[in-house]
Design a protein around this motif. Sequence first.
Motif, short mmCIF file in Angstrom:
data_model
loop_
_atom_site.label_atom_id
_atom_site.label_comp_id
_atom_site.label_asym_id
_atom_site.label_seq_id
_atom_site.Cartn_x
_atom_site.Cartn_y
_atom_site.Cartn_z
N UNK A 124 -7.77 5.26 -3.12
CA UNK A 124 -8.89 4.90 -3.98
C UNK A 124 -9.85 3.96 -3.26
N UNK A 125 -9.32 3.02 -2.49
CA UNK A 125 -10.17 2.07 -1.76
C UNK A 125 -11.08 2.78 -0.76
N UNK A 126 -10.56 3.82 -0.11
CA UNK A 126 -11.36 4.57 0.86
C UNK A 126 -12.48 5.34 0.17
N UNK A 127 -12.26 5.75 -1.06
CA UNK A 127 -13.31 6.43 -1.81
C UNK A 127 -14.40 5.45 -2.22
N UNK B 204 -7.10 -1.33 -7.42
CA UNK B 204 -5.94 -0.92 -6.62
C UNK B 204 -4.70 -0.92 -7.52
N UNK B 205 -4.06 0.24 -7.69
CA UNK B 205 -2.94 0.32 -8.62
C UNK B 205 -1.67 -0.42 -8.17
N UNK C 176 0.83 -1.20 0.00
CA UNK C 176 0.00 0.00 0.00
C UNK C 176 0.87 1.26 0.00
N UNK C 177 0.51 2.21 -0.87
CA UNK C 177 1.25 3.47 -0.88
C UNK C 177 0.34 4.67 -0.60
N UNK C 178 -0.85 4.40 -0.10
CA UNK C 178 -1.71 5.47 0.39
C UNK C 178 -2.38 6.32 -0.67
N UNK C 179 -2.70 5.76 -1.80
CA UNK C 179 -3.39 6.55 -2.84
C UNK C 179 -4.84 6.84 -2.45
N UNK D 182 -1.87 10.73 6.08
CA UNK D 182 -0.95 10.45 4.97
C UNK D 182 -1.65 9.78 3.79
N UNK D 183 -2.96 9.57 3.89
CA UNK D 183 -3.73 8.99 2.80
C UNK D 183 -3.93 7.49 2.86
N UNK D 184 -3.37 6.85 3.89
CA UNK D 184 -3.51 5.40 4.02
C UNK D 184 -4.89 5.02 4.55
N UNK D 185 -5.44 3.89 4.10
CA UNK D 185 -6.77 3.48 4.54
C UNK D 185 -6.79 3.08 6.01
#
Length: 75
Positions: free
Chosen positions: A18-21, A65-66, A13-16, A32-35
Amino acid sequence: MTAPALHIDWTRCDGRGLCAEILDRALTRDDWGYPVSLRGAEGGRSDVPLSPDELDAADAAVALCPVLALSRVAR
């Protein structure tokens, strides 16, 4: 019977976020953007419990997930 969950592989995981959206009732993002799980035990942050109506969205999050940090598991 085992309950479905979303597994987060923290080594990928790199904290993009998308999963949280996609799973906004199950996940939020930290500073930091991590889920971060919105449910479940404090120590269980790698496996986020899913409700039956979230399964399609969880499959979409896994597919989109990229960095391939997500998978569906039964716990």
